[in-house]
Design a protein around this motif. Structure first.
Motif, short mmCIF file in Angstrom:
data_model
loop_
_atom_site.label_atom_id
_atom_site.label_comp_id
_atom_site.label_asym_id
_atom_site.label_seq_id
_atom_site.Cartn_x
_atom_site.Cartn_y
_atom_site.Cartn_z
N ARG A 27 -6.62 6.05 7.35
CA ARG A 27 -6.58 7.30 8.60
C ARG A 27 -5.61 6.13 9.65
O ARG A 27 -4.65 6.97 10.69
N SER A 28 -5.50 4.77 9.30
CA SER A 28 -5.51 4.10 10.30
C SER A 28 -4.53 2.91 9.24
O SER A 28 -4.81 2.74 8.44
N ILE A 29 -3.41 1.93 10.24
CA ILE A 29 -3.07 0.77 8.77
C ILE A 29 -4.41 -0.35 9.22
O ILE A 29 -4.10 -1.28 7.36
N ALA A 30 -4.65 -0.60 9.48
CA ALA A 30 -6.34 -0.98 9.93
C ALA A 30 -7.16 -0.71 8.83
O ALA A 30 -7.40 -1.43 7.66
N ASP A 31 -7.26 0.93 8.37
CA ASP A 31 -8.16 0.80 7.23
C ASP A 31 -7.30 0.24 5.72
O ASP A 31 -7.68 0.17 4.76
N ALA A 32 -5.72 0.28 5.86
CA ALA A 32 -5.09 0.76 4.63
C ALA A 32 -5.36 -1.27 3.97
O ALA A 32 -5.01 -0.70 3.24
N ILE A 33 -5.07 -1.95 4.93
CA ILE A 33 -5.61 -3.29 4.59
C ILE A 33 -6.17 -3.67 4.65
O ILE A 33 -6.43 -5.03 4.18
N ILE A 73 0.62 -1.07 -0.15
CA ILE A 73 0.04 -0.09 -0.25
C ILE A 73 1.03 1.30 -0.18
O ILE A 73 1.67 1.48 1.39
N THR A 74 1.11 2.07 -0.60
CA THR A 74 1.31 3.08 -1.49
C THR A 74 1.25 4.20 -0.80
O THR A 74 0.12 4.38 -0.22
N LYS A 75 1.86 5.16 0.12
CA LYS A 75 1.86 6.84 0.42
C LYS A 75 0.28 7.00 -0.90
O LYS A 75 0.09 7.67 0.12
N GLU A 76 0.68 7.11 -2.51
CA GLU A 76 -0.17 7.63 -2.88
C GLU A 76 -2.01 7.44 -2.53
O GLU A 76 -3.17 7.75 -2.67
N GLU A 77 -1.51 5.62 -2.66
CA GLU A 77 -2.72 5.13 -2.10
C GLU A 77 -3.80 5.86 -0.84
O GLU A 77 -4.78 5.48 -0.64
N ILE A 78 -2.56 6.01 -0.11
CA ILE A 78 -3.08 6.05 1.51
C ILE A 78 -3.24 7.66 1.44
O ILE A 78 -4.77 7.46 2.31
N VAL A 79 -3.54 8.37 0.57
CA VAL A 79 -3.78 9.52 0.68
C VAL A 79 -4.79 9.92 -0.18
O VAL A 79 -5.85 10.07 0.53
N GLY A 100 0.68 -16.44 9.71
CA GLY A 100 -0.71 -15.91 9.15
C GLY A 100 0.34 -15.11 8.53
O GLY A 100 0.14 -15.04 6.63
N GLY A 101 1.65 -14.66 8.97
CA GLY A 101 2.11 -12.93 7.74
C GLY A 101 2.89 -12.15 8.12
O GLY A 101 3.23 -12.71 10.54
N VAL A 102 2.72 -11.34 7.33
CA VAL A 102 4.30 -10.01 7.95
C VAL A 102 3.39 -8.90 7.70
O VAL A 102 3.37 -8.78 6.74
N ILE A 103 3.69 -7.68 8.21
CA ILE A 103 2.54 -6.83 8.69
C ILE A 103 4.08 -5.25 8.23
O ILE A 103 4.63 -5.42 9.84
N ASN A 104 4.48 -4.77 7.69
CA ASN A 104 5.53 -4.29 7.82
C ASN A 104 4.83 -2.81 7.80
O ASN A 104 5.10 -2.39 6.33
N VAL A 105 5.05 -1.71 9.04
CA VAL A 105 4.84 -0.12 8.58
C VAL A 105 6.45 0.39 7.94
O VAL A 105 7.23 0.09 9.36
N GLU A 161 5.27 5.74 4.92
CA GLU A 161 5.54 5.95 3.36
C GLU A 161 4.84 4.92 2.57
O GLU A 161 4.46 5.09 1.68
N ARG A 162 4.99 4.00 3.54
CA ARG A 162 4.29 2.39 2.36
C ARG A 162 4.06 1.60 3.73
O ARG A 162 4.65 1.63 4.80
N ILE A 163 3.56 0.58 3.06
CA ILE A 163 2.87 -0.78 3.97
C ILE A 163 3.25 -1.89 2.97
O ILE A 163 2.26 -1.87 2.00
N GLU A 164 3.63 -3.06 3.61
CA GLU A 164 3.98 -4.29 3.02
C GLU A 164 3.56 -5.38 3.60
O GLU A 164 3.39 -5.45 5.05
N VAL A 165 2.75 -6.37 3.07
CA VAL A 165 1.94 -7.65 3.48
C VAL A 165 2.28 -8.67 3.20
O VAL A 165 2.57 -8.55 2.03
N VAL A 166 3.03 -9.14 3.66
CA VAL A 166 3.44 -10.94 3.63
C VAL A 166 2.64 -11.82 3.79
O VAL A 166 2.99 -11.62 4.49
N GLU A 167 1.69 -12.76 2.67
CA GLU A 167 1.10 -13.52 3.39
C GLU A 167 1.98 -14.61 3.25
O GLU A 167 2.57 -15.50 1.75
#
Length: 641
Positions: free
Chosen positions: A76-82, A65-71, A159-164, A140-146
């Motif tokens: 507003r939160s990491i929960a919203d983004a993923i 999830i990129t900064k552009e997508e977040i904006v 289950g995976g890794v969420i890196n903020v 700046e971005r969120i990486e989700v590895v499943e």
């Protein structure tokens, strides 16, 4: 040695992958082979293989999830983004500021490792890790590895890794202010080295035929700093943050409390040094986090407080209060060696911490936790684009014992556009301090969860804008679940399996579409004796709907367009299995569909007006039984980006 379970699912695919690499090397000719198409917008990720790598060359399923997508989407939160990623199950306990549980591919919250700049986020040891309380300001971005990541990351990554990832802001500063339904309002500022946000919500939404839900307000303030600097070949980076979240916690319908309050304070700091040479990159990460969780309730006037005197004539105790804290320090050393055909990643992880539990009525519980681990992963690369990896990790988690976690996987390039990816690994989760020691709701006899995970994906980058079909499975022993008294228990033998499908179009005249589906067709306790565990023969609790779908139809305007972007979104969560009266209340969620939309108008070159809407169908549902969501809501936002 690869378990028979993995061999049946993946032996053929990995044999072909390994064979193709060797054949490609043996038959290489001077004639150039067809070049694959350009990689996606995000060319590199750092979480999948714990090193900087092209997203096109990682075997593990990874979303960014990129900064552009977040904006643009107003996350507003990491929960919203993923929330709308395939395979992700995110469940909220209400509206703005409320807690949210989460899982990936049928895992529980405790089976997903959450990182901030590569180091564990605060709260996992006291069961208070809430993605809805981590704002996107400064991110700046969120990486989700499943899929299981225990080889590279250790415990809790079943289950995976969420890196903020929070780094200094690239480009111009961002100023944002918004206001909307149910008393929601806030503002944020992001500059290169400093970010700040403040969000307030009354959450005064009505309930059908039942008045308003009381004591649901929320106020959150977050500040973050981030710096980086190069000293020759050495890059130094520093970031630190503090977040305060104050909210009412009325509890589930039928047991509402008008005075229960919660205050969470999270602090963290991270210092990294990276030296890059011609063939090697060496990194040292140092960091620390602290979380303070305070819960209060006015016992003399509130019969829903935990220590309210139900016995006639008993003395009235003072107002109830409990305090949980967690502090952790972490040190990680990592080295990445690269050549034309190989890449080796190895390192050491060290962690120490203390969890303190004061439940307001029992003696103070103080417990330390620790982790020591070494790991290595070897990657072999072919000129065709195929690759194969194998890795192993040895970890010791204090008194909980140790684990040995091997993994294998790879990518087979079937054509310049078509790839087959496969992964198999063992994964584990050690019980946390809350599971083991929280008075009245713990089990000191819990065993370490041990699981085997696997997935196979078919990726076609040439179909529309890209399509992926993935099958995944997890089988395990000693999975930790809550029984009907909210006490953690080990499930003897469990099986989880599902499918995800994602497809998107290339924008045509600015118009695009994205769709993903998740079918979690199996999440079972396979124990045959119902007397052993209440979940025998039943779906495991709170693992996600059987079927979930996310659809987005959008428009991206040109730089001079009056409309910068717009989209209509739909999330549907289908059946979650039959209702079972033996299960806790929160394991009885409803099915629902949530229709949303936004449109962003360009007022000036650097000014935007955004209108956002959620739940346009005005569905009144509860993602968690007893915790209703609000109806239709709207937000107006002014921003500089």
């Amino acid at each position: 040695m690869i378990p028979r379970f993995h061999a049946r699912a993946l032996c053929a695919a990995l044999f072909i992958i390994a064979g193709s690499a060797g054949v490609a090397a043996a038959r290489e000719t001077p004639a150039p082979s067809p070049s694959p198409s350009a990689p996606p917008e995000i060319a590199h990720v750092v979480t999948s293989d714990r090193s900087d790598e092209s997203i096109d060359r990682v075997a593990r399923t990874t979303f960014v999830i990129t900064k552009e997508e977040i904006v643009r989407h107003g996350y507003r939160s990491i929960a919203d983004a993923i929330a709308t990623l395939p395979g992700v199950n995110l469940v909220r306990y209400g509206t703005t500021g409320s807690a949210a549980s989460f899982g990936i591919r049928g895992s529980s919250t405790s089976q997903v490792l959450v990182l901030v700049n590569g180091l564990p986020a605060a709260g996992s040891q006291i069961n208070n890790l809430d993605l809805n309380s981590i704002p996107t300001t400064g991110v700046e971005r969120i990486e989700v590895v499943e899929g299981g990541g225990s080889t590279l990351y250790g415990a809790d990554s079943v289950g995976g890794v969420i890196n903020v990832i929070a780094t200094p802001l690239a480009g111009k500063a961002i100023l944002d202010a918004f206001a909307g339904s149910f008393g929601t309002r806030g503002a944020s500022l992001e500059t290169r080295n400093f970010s700040f946000s403040r969000t307030i919500a009354r959450n005064d939404f009505g309930l059908p035929g039942n008045g308003e839900r009381p004591n649901s307000d929320s106020a959150q303030t977050t500040a973050r700093v981030a710096f980086d600097r190069h000293f020759g070949r050495i890059r130094a980076a520093f970031d630190a943050s503090v977040s305060d979240h104050h909210l009412g916690v009325p509890g589930p319908d039928g047991f509402l409390s008008a005075t229960s309050r919660e205050n969470d304070v999270d602090t963290g700091a991270h210092l990294a040094f990276a030296r890059t040479g011609a063939r090697a990159t060496t990194t040292l990460d140092l960091g620390g986090t602290h979380q303070s969780f305070v819960y209060t309730c006015d016992t003399p006037v509130d019969s829903s407080c935990p220590n309210y005197p139900f016995t006639a004539g008993a003395p009235i105790p003072p107002p109830y209060a409990q305090l949980l804290t967690e502090g952790r320090v972490e040190a990680n050393f990592r080295n990445v060696l690269s050549s034309d055909r190989t890449r080796t990643v190895y390192g050491i992880d060290l962690s120490r911490g203390v969890a303190r539990v004061d439940d307001g009525s029992s003696p103070l519980q103080v417990h330390g936790f620790a982790r020591t681990a070494i790991y290595v992963q070897q990657n072999w690369l072919a000129r065709t684009g195929s690759r194969f990896y194998a890795g192993v990790r040895a970890e010791r988690d204090g008194a909980q014992g140790g684990a040995f976690s091997p993994s294998i996987g790879g990518i087979l390039r079937l054509s310049p556009q078509l790839s087959l990816k496969a992964n198999a690994a063992t994964a584990f989760r050690a019980p946390n301090a809350s599971d083991l020691y929280y008075p009245g709701f713990s089990n000191p006899n819990l065993q370490v969860e041990r699981t085997r995970v696997a997935d196979v994906s078919l990726v076609d980058r040439g179909l529309l804008g890209g399509a992926t079909l993935t099958w995944f499975t997890t089988t395990g022993r000693n999975l930790i679940v809550l029984d009907q008294t909210y006490t953690p228990q080990n499930v003897g033998h469990a099986a989880i399996a599902g499918l995800t499908f994602a497809i998107r179009t290339v924008p045509i005249r600015g118009y695009y579409a994205k769709l993903n589906l998740t079918n979690l067709y199996r999440e079972r306790d396979l124990d045959s004796d119902p007397a052993i565990d209440i979940y025998s023969g039943k779906r495991l609790p709170n693992r996600g709907p059987v079927l979930a779908a996310n659809l987005e139809l959008g428009f991206l305007g040109r730089p001079a367009s009056a409309i910068e972007s717009a989209a209509i979104t739909m999330r549907t969560a289908g059946a979650r299995g039959p209702v079972d009266s033996r299960l806790p209340l929160f394991d009885q969620p409803a099915t629902y569909s949530n229709l949303g939309a936004f449109v962003r108008f360009r007022l000036d070159r650097d000014a935007l007006l955004t209108l956002r809407a959620s739940n346009l169908g005005n569905e009144r549902y509860a993602e968690i039984g007893g915790y209703p969501m609000p109806g239709r809501s709207f937000v107006v936002e002014l921003s500089t980006r």
